[in-house]
Scaffold this active site. Structure first.
Site, PDB file in Angstrom:
ATOM      1  N   HIS A   7      10.837 103.472   4.944  1.00  0.00           N
ATOM      2  CA  HIS A   7      11.591 102.690   3.459  1.00  0.00           C
ATOM      3  C   HIS A   7      12.128 102.057   3.959  1.00  0.00           C
ATOM      4  O   HIS A   7      13.257 100.962   2.774  1.00  0.00           O
ATOM      5  CB  HIS A   7      12.757 103.665   3.082  1.00  0.00           C
ATOM      6  CG  HIS A   7      11.874 104.940   2.778  1.00  0.00           C
ATOM      7  ND1 HIS A   7      11.758 105.275   1.121  1.00  0.00           N
ATOM      8  CD2 HIS A   7      11.859 106.193   2.757  1.00  0.00           C
ATOM      9  CE1 HIS A   7      10.851 106.617   0.983  1.00  0.00           C
ATOM     10  NE2 HIS A   7      11.254 107.424   2.307  1.00  0.00           N
ATOM     11  N   ASP A 159       1.995 101.869   6.000  1.00  0.00           N
ATOM     12  CA  ASP A 159       1.026 102.676   5.644  1.00  0.00           C
ATOM     13  C   ASP A 159      -0.025 101.422   6.433  1.00  0.00           C
ATOM     14  O   ASP A 159      -0.763 102.012   7.129  1.00  0.00           O
ATOM     15  CB  ASP A 159       0.611 103.620   5.024  1.00  0.00           C
ATOM     16  CG  ASP A 159       2.380 104.771   4.489  1.00  0.00           C
ATOM     17  OD1 ASP A 159       3.041 104.288   6.045  1.00  0.00           O
ATOM     18  OD2 ASP A 159       2.703 105.394   3.526  1.00  0.00           O
TER      19      ASP A 159
END
Length: 385
Positions: A7, A159
């Protein structure tokens, strides 16, 4: 998978991912028109859409597609937005990345889609470092935007970048603001990376993921205002744009003036950025056991401050903590389900497996799957005549 730095990407921070030896793959052939026809072996489902009129027709076509195909369409929309001419193709879509497990299955599909479009469009563009139409980071950014429009999830670039930049036996330190990156050795013959899947699936777009991002933005604004109010001549304070710009010292000084929930969210992100840099230093020094200890701390922050863990993830981390030879463990991915990542001495892998098989069903009411992953290369293709 992400070793540490969860995060932090959408807060302009640092991440430390690696691509692993799991794939999303297309097998197919070029068409002479603008139609894309797909069959998913996982979902046993068919999807078809047109490349004509993209990106303007994206919303209309998206509504008629299954979720997995929307990512493939989203990548096409972003490529055409970049003025790249595409051809249609027929393909089977398969792979072995766990879906919804925090191992970036959607990013793997997006990067594989970009590679498929490059191949099936007669190399209308290419992905690579030298003389390529798109660099790996540009491809990652394009696929990040594709995910955002396809899913409504305001994800960071972590990602997609990991999938594009992967190298065998390497982790990648990525600065999510500048997009600068460098490789770090990630190979210890005595240590395995063990991924344990809770069996719990989460839908991030309907979870608190976007809420966390909004809370971080609010915390940034409040901290900037507080610091500037006390230090009006502080140019660094005036230039604070993301939590990455707030130093641990500044946060400690002003955190008491934040609402409790924002204090927790910001505290986690600021500390997690520091943890990434600590792990980088330890890996450079070959101190993987010391690096493992930081994973435990990172999980506690995700559980208690960022509040994105769940009972099943906590159970797996607790079980791992009691197994000698497990160097570190934490939840991985957006949270609310998915997998844990564990750094484990080779001789302790069986003991960890047995502990999970014996204790997890009793604690969670379900079974967990256990797998060993290795750092691997990014996208590629094979042409069969």
């Amino acid at each position: 998978m992400n070793l540490i730095g969860e995060h932090t990407d959408y807060n302009g921070g640092f991440v430390l991912p690696l691509a692993v030896d799991r794939v999303s793959a297309f097998a197919g052939r070029t068409r002479e028109d603008q139609t894309v026809r797909l069959w998913s072996t996982h979902f046993k489902a068919y999807a078809q859409f047109s490349l004509e009129g993209l990106p303007e027709t994206f919303d209309e076509q998206r509504a008629n597609l299954p979720g997995w195909a929307r990512y493939v369409l989203g990548v096409a929309a972003e490529l055409t937005r970049s003025d790249i001419a595409l051809k249609g193709f027929d393909a089977v879509v398969s792979g072995d990345v766990p879906l919804g497990g925090g191992m970036s299955s959607s990013a793997a599909l997006e990067i594989a889609s970009a590679e498929a479009y490059a191949l099936f469009s007669d190399h209308a563009f290419s992905i690579g470092e030298k003389d390529a139409t798109l660099t790996p980071i540009e491809t990652a950014g394009l696929c990040q935007r594709a995910e955002q429009i396809a899913s409504g999830l305001m994800c960071g670039i972590l990602d997609q970048a990991a999938s594009c930049l992967g190298q065998p036996r390497k982790a990648v330190l990525l600065d999510c603001r500048s997009l600068d990156y460098r490789y770090l050795p990630f190979e210890d013959p005595d240590v395995s990376v063990v991924v344990i899947d809770t069996g719990v699936r989460r839908e991030l777009a309907t979870s608190a993921y976007n809420e966390r991002r909004q809370q971080c933005e609010e915390a940034t604004q409040r901290l900037r205002d507080l610091i500037v109010q006390v230090e009006p001549e502080n140019e660094q304070a005036r230039s604070i744009k993301e939590l990455r710009d707030v130093s641990p010292e500044q946060f400690e000084r002003f955190k008491a003036q934040l609402p409790a929930v924002l204090q927790k969210r910001a505290g986690y992100v600021i500390a997690e950025n520091e943890r990434v840099l600590q792990v980088v230093k330890l890996l450079e020094e070959g101190k993987i056991e010391e690096a493992g200890k930081i994973l435990w701390i990172g999980h506690a922050g995700l559980r208690d401050e960022y509040e994105v863990s769940c009972n099943e993830l906590d159970a797996l981390v607790d079980i791992a903590h009691e197994v000698p030879g497990v160097l570190g463990a934490r939840m991985m991915g957006g949270g609310f389900g998915g997998c844990t990542i564990n750094l484990v001495r080779n001789e302790a892998v069986d003991a960890l497996r047995q502990a999970v098989e014996q204790q997890y069903p009793e604690r969670a009411g379900r079974e967990a799957s256990i797998d060993i992953c290795r750092a691997a290369a990014g996208p590629g293709h094979v042409v069969l005549n």
